[in-house]
Design a protein around this motif. Structure first.
Motif, PDB file in Angstrom:
ATOM      1  N   ALA A 121     -36.496 -22.552 -28.241  1.00  0.00           N
ATOM      2  CA  ALA A 121     -35.115 -22.057 -28.245  1.00  0.00           C
ATOM      3  C   ALA A 121     -34.929 -20.986 -27.179  1.00  0.00           C
ATOM      4  O   ALA A 121     -33.930 -20.982 -26.451  1.00  0.00           O
ATOM      5  CB  ALA A 121     -34.761 -21.501 -29.623  1.00  0.00           C
ATOM      6  N   LEU A 122     -35.903 -20.082 -27.062  1.00  0.00           N
ATOM      7  CA  LEU A 122     -35.822 -19.020 -26.052  1.00  0.00           C
ATOM      8  C   LEU A 122     -35.872 -19.618 -24.647  1.00  0.00           C
ATOM      9  O   LEU A 122     -35.141 -19.171 -23.747  1.00  0.00           O
ATOM     10  CB  LEU A 122     -36.953 -18.019 -26.250  1.00  0.00           C
ATOM     11  N   PHE A 123     -36.723 -20.621 -24.446  1.00  0.00           N
ATOM     12  CA  PHE A 123     -36.808 -21.283 -23.142  1.00  0.00           C
ATOM     13  C   PHE A 123     -35.459 -21.896 -22.769  1.00  0.00           C
ATOM     14  O   PHE A 123     -34.999 -21.788 -21.626  1.00  0.00           O
ATOM     15  CB  PHE A 123     -37.888 -22.366 -23.181  1.00  0.00           C
ATOM     16  N   GLN A 124     -34.817 -22.533 -23.751  1.00  0.00           N
ATOM     17  CA  GLN A 124     -33.518 -23.166 -23.495  1.00  0.00           C
ATOM     18  C   GLN A 124     -32.454 -22.117 -23.149  1.00  0.00           C
ATOM     19  O   GLN A 124     -31.663 -22.308 -22.228  1.00  0.00           O
ATOM     20  CB  GLN A 124     -33.085 -23.968 -24.722  1.00  0.00           C
ATOM     21  N   VAL A 125     -32.451 -21.013 -23.887  1.00  0.00           N
ATOM     22  CA  VAL A 125     -31.490 -19.937 -23.626  1.00  0.00           C
ATOM     23  C   VAL A 125     -31.689 -19.373 -22.223  1.00  0.00           C
ATOM     24  O   VAL A 125     -30.721 -19.186 -21.468  1.00  0.00           O
ATOM     25  CB  VAL A 125     -31.633 -18.819 -24.692  1.00  0.00           C
ATOM     26  N   ASN A 126     -32.934 -19.082 -21.874  1.00  0.00           N
ATOM     27  CA  ASN A 126     -33.225 -18.529 -20.540  1.00  0.00           C
ATOM     28  C   ASN A 126     -32.857 -19.522 -19.438  1.00  0.00           C
ATOM     29  O   ASN A 126     -32.379 -19.121 -18.365  1.00  0.00           O
ATOM     30  CB  ASN A 126     -34.704 -18.145 -20.432  1.00  0.00           C
ATOM     31  N   HIS A 127     -33.071 -20.809 -19.703  1.00  0.00           N
ATOM     32  CA  HIS A 127     -32.711 -21.841 -18.731  1.00  0.00           C
ATOM     33  C   HIS A 127     -31.199 -21.847 -18.492  1.00  0.00           C
ATOM     34  O   HIS A 127     -30.741 -21.961 -17.335  1.00  0.00           O
ATOM     35  CB  HIS A 127     -33.175 -23.210 -19.232  1.00  0.00           C
ATOM     36  N   LEU A 128     -30.425 -21.702 -19.556  1.00  0.00           N
ATOM     37  CA  LEU A 128     -28.963 -21.686 -19.436  1.00  0.00           C
ATOM     38  C   LEU A 128     -28.490 -20.444 -18.679  1.00  0.00           C
ATOM     39  O   LEU A 128     -27.585 -20.522 -17.838  1.00  0.00           O
ATOM     40  CB  LEU A 128     -28.321 -21.732 -20.830  1.00  0.00           C
ATOM     41  N   ILE A 129     -29.119 -19.311 -18.959  1.00  0.00           N
ATOM     42  CA  ILE A 129     -28.728 -18.078 -18.265  1.00  0.00           C
ATOM     43  C   ILE A 129     -29.125 -18.143 -16.792  1.00  0.00           C
ATOM     44  O   ILE A 129     -28.363 -17.714 -15.916  1.00  0.00           O
ATOM     45  CB  ILE A 129     -29.364 -16.846 -18.943  1.00  0.00           C
ATOM     46  N   ASP A 130     -30.296 -18.700 -16.506  1.00  0.00           N
ATOM     47  CA  ASP A 130     -30.724 -18.866 -15.113  1.00  0.00           C
ATOM     48  C   ASP A 130     -29.730 -19.741 -14.350  1.00  0.00           C
ATOM     49  O   ASP A 130     -29.503 -19.554 -13.150  1.00  0.00           O
ATOM     50  CB  ASP A 130     -32.124 -19.476 -15.041  1.00  0.00           C
TER      51      ASP A 130
END
Length: 201
Positions: A121-130
């Motif tokens: 979930a954190l990886f997905q969130v960071n990917h969206l913010i990136d």
């Protein structure tokens, strides 16, 4: 039983004083009729409270460091800098660089325990913010609008549009990670606002 504050609290107690006030088991307390296990568990409960205070204090230090670096960046990019003579600007830059270097000598890290689903979930969130940072170069206005929708997903009382994909991923993160994500988005929004202000000038 009262729990004494830890270093970094408003009381300003030194580490040595705090160590003296931590709970200890008195092996010579013959009047204590509680079973050994119960006495030990009571001490562990109190120590756990101290550990959580320690984590909270360290997290606050992380935030303080980020805020200081952000403030330094704001000062160095202020309009006043462009009013300085070259020699004066060089002096100011050297002074600011020295402060930044001193700030970076402080390293505080609070590790967050996550299971596999929380990691994803954190990886997905960071990917969206990136993705916002990438979109910034192509369409700043759309990137800012999406950043606002991400920020709305971090708040309970929202009037604007919320990005449901981001909200779903965010809810899968730990509470600590959710707080850090919110701070990261706040920093991005300030950057967007700063860019908009500069373009208007």
């Amino acid at each position: 039983m009262d729990v004494d504050p830890l270093p970094g609290s408003s009381s300003g107690l030194s580490t040595s004083v705090v160590l003296q006030t931590l709970p200890k088991i008195d092996e010579n307390d013959v009047l204590n009729s509680k079973p050994p296990k119960e006495r030990i568990l009571e001490m562990l409960d109190l120590l756990e409270i101290h550990v959580e205070k320690l984590r909270k204090g360290a997290s606050q230090l992380e935030e303080d460091k980020d805020a200081l670096l952000s403030s330094l960046d704001s000062v160095m990019n202020a309009d006043l800098m462009y009013d300085l003579e070259d020699n004066d600007r060089d002096d100011v830059n050297r002074y600011a660089d020295r402060i930044v270097s001193r700030c970076l000598t402080v390293e505080v890290k609070v590790l967050t325990q996550r299971d596999k689903m929380q990691e994803e979930a954190l990886f997905q969130v960071n990917h969206l913010i990136d993705g916002l940072v990438v979109a910034l170069k192509v369409d700043p206005e759309a990137a800012q609008s999406k950043c606002v929708s991400y920020m709305n997903a971090c708040s309970s009382n929202v009037e604007g549009i919320t990005n449901k994909n981001f909200e779903s991923a965010l809810l899968g993160c730990t509470i600590d990670d959710q707080k850090k994500v919110k701070r990261r988005l706040q920093g991005l929004l300030k950057y967007f606002e700063k860019m908009e202000f500069t373009s208007l000038q």
